[in-house]
Motif scaffolding. Sequence first.
Motif, short mmCIF file in Angstrom:
data_model
loop_
_atom_site.label_atom_id
_atom_site.label_comp_id
_atom_site.label_asym_id
_atom_site.label_seq_id
_atom_site.Cartn_x
_atom_site.Cartn_y
_atom_site.Cartn_z
N ARG A 196 12.97 -3.63 -2.18
CA ARG A 196 13.21 -2.19 -2.38
C ARG A 196 11.90 -1.49 -2.68
NH1 ARG A 196 17.14 -3.89 -0.60
NH2 ARG A 196 19.31 -3.78 -1.36
N CYS A 197 11.70 -0.30 -2.06
CA CYS A 197 10.55 0.55 -2.37
C CYS A 197 11.03 2.00 -2.46
CB CYS A 197 9.46 0.43 -1.31
SG CYS A 197 7.93 1.32 -1.76
N ALA A 218 3.06 2.97 -9.43
CA ALA A 218 2.46 4.04 -10.23
C ALA A 218 2.79 5.37 -9.58
CB ALA A 218 0.94 3.85 -10.34
N GLU A 219 2.71 6.44 -10.38
CA GLU A 219 2.90 7.81 -9.90
C GLU A 219 4.23 7.98 -9.16
OE1 GLU A 219 -0.53 9.02 -7.68
OE2 GLU A 219 -1.92 8.22 -9.19
N SER A 255 0.86 -1.19 0.00
CA SER A 255 0.00 0.00 0.00
C SER A 255 0.89 1.23 0.00
CB SER A 255 -0.91 0.00 1.23
OG SER A 255 -1.67 1.19 1.28
N CYS A 256 0.77 2.04 -1.06
CA CYS A 256 1.52 3.28 -1.16
C CYS A 256 0.55 4.46 -1.30
CB CYS A 256 2.47 3.24 -2.35
SG CYS A 256 3.79 2.00 -2.17
N LEU A 257 1.02 5.67 -1.00
CA LEU A 257 0.16 6.86 -1.00
C LEU A 257 0.05 7.48 -2.38
CD1 LEU A 257 1.11 8.52 2.40
CD2 LEU A 257 -0.82 7.01 1.86
N SER A 258 -0.19 6.61 -3.37
CA SER A 258 -0.55 7.10 -4.70
C SER A 258 -2.07 7.26 -4.74
CB SER A 258 -0.10 6.11 -5.77
OG SER A 258 -0.76 4.87 -5.63
N SER A 259 -2.60 7.84 -5.79
CA SER A 259 -4.05 8.07 -5.86
C SER A 259 -4.83 6.76 -5.88
CB SER A 259 -4.39 8.89 -7.11
OG SER A 259 -3.97 8.21 -8.28
#
Length: 532
Positions: free
Chosen positions: A505-506, A486-487, A476-480
């Motif tokens: 890696r992130c 993405a983004e 879970s990433c803070l993209s839209s």
Amino acid sequence: MAMSGAGGAGRRSGAPVRAGALLLVGGLASALGCPGPPEVPVPPPRRAGGPTVAPGCKGSGCSQADALLAAARAFSDVRHDYLLDTSSAMVPGRGLSRSAAGVFSPVGVACARQKAEVAATATPAAAGAPAAAGAPAAAGAPAAAQTTGAPAPGQGERAIDFRYVGIAVDSVLAGADVDLPAYFSAGGTVDRRRLRLVAMALVADEDPQFFEPTEDVVPAPGGGCACGRATHFIGAVKRGAMVAYETDVTAGEAHGTAMGLFKARIAAGDRRVTMTSVGELSIQGVEGAPVAGAPSGGPAFGALRLDVKKAVPLAYAIYPVADVCRFSLAEPELTPLPLDFGVVPYGATATVQAILRNRAQVDVRVTHGERTVEVPAHGSAELTFSWTPEGNTAACEQQTRRETFVVQPKDPAAPVVPRERAVPVPQQVTTGMPTFSRHEPIATETGRSPDYSRASVDWTCPAGYVVDQCEPQLASCLSSTGSCNAEGYRLTAEATPDGRGCAFRCTGPSSSLWGDHGCAYTAAMVCRLGCK
């Protein structure tokens, strides 16, 4: 790693023999620490191209010798009588007298001669007789959990009948360890001994030899037979290869055990430790893996594999004179020894086949578990052994055990001595948990410019394991859209180049004025047992 040397001209092969001692003669005679002539006939002097001698340890350590010291524990039940002679100077059939201390001396008579007849093949005595080589495993064993035991010899390698790692003092193979003071208290005249750490392997016989009595073997007054003062006789030559670490010990240095002294000198890089090699023996092992029963905190090694790349005449088998008596129930030979099941995970079942050779002059019935097979005099049969190792160690663990089969005469009325034999079979397996898994939540802080290094982790499988799966879960990433790919976000999970771990890696965007960013996931690694 492989060590090489050479030996003398070859002779016909014989089979390994029973529990006892190994007498080192031949090309190694000049290195014996005990003064005076050897107890067996002196072979020709060492020729050019014979056994090679080199410093055993350089600098402050000697990893191969450390591995042999650790592996010796697994061979404590494997004891055999051999004359180790690199010059092939022994005479098969010649009598030997064995003292109470285990020292062999030559006797001037020939007690046995080789039989020329071809051995017969065994026949099943019951429906449960062992299957032939390559046959399916026994019914009732889970098909998915079956393995085929130790791997077959690779290119350039030879099938092995006998492997051994252990301590030798002067000319006698003493076992996994011995108390040194006892070797200097007997007799009181010897002030120096030669201590050896031996790794040896003998290749399979293509033409096994059997023996019959000569005219010098006569009935004994109390039963059985006798051959002058001889207690044993020399069998056929065996081909193989050997590596030995050697050092001299004086009476003043003989404190504690042979293993303890060897460990101390190896750890100190003592240049008095030298290495002798005969033939070409490949020694491969798993470093860093625990050995069952080994104390914690010290260097650990897993199972060693000994393979012969170049076989030379190396040893002679030794048999009791009683084996050629007319009504003797001679102990059969089982090869290979010890039985090596290879790498088998906990809960899986492995099967291996071994060849039993009946050295008695009567037909016998062999009982192994619920199976029975009849073997003609001087014939052979195949026995199947199974093992399902158990444990809970997340590493390569070497286990050993002993199994027994019983040999009796086929004719219950046959006047043989002894009436039956219980033959122990030493066995080894390298095992461990089938898989090892690790799961852990990984995340950066939430903010305009999070520290993405906190979302980068490197994991390594336990010793003896190789990576099977590297996977980011619940990402879970803070993209839209919440996507981590993405983004400007990128989340990866890859196996390390050596195949022993995972690299997670992130990475993602950063800002100095507005917006929050961040990355979160669960790192999941699965490793499978990969002992070599």
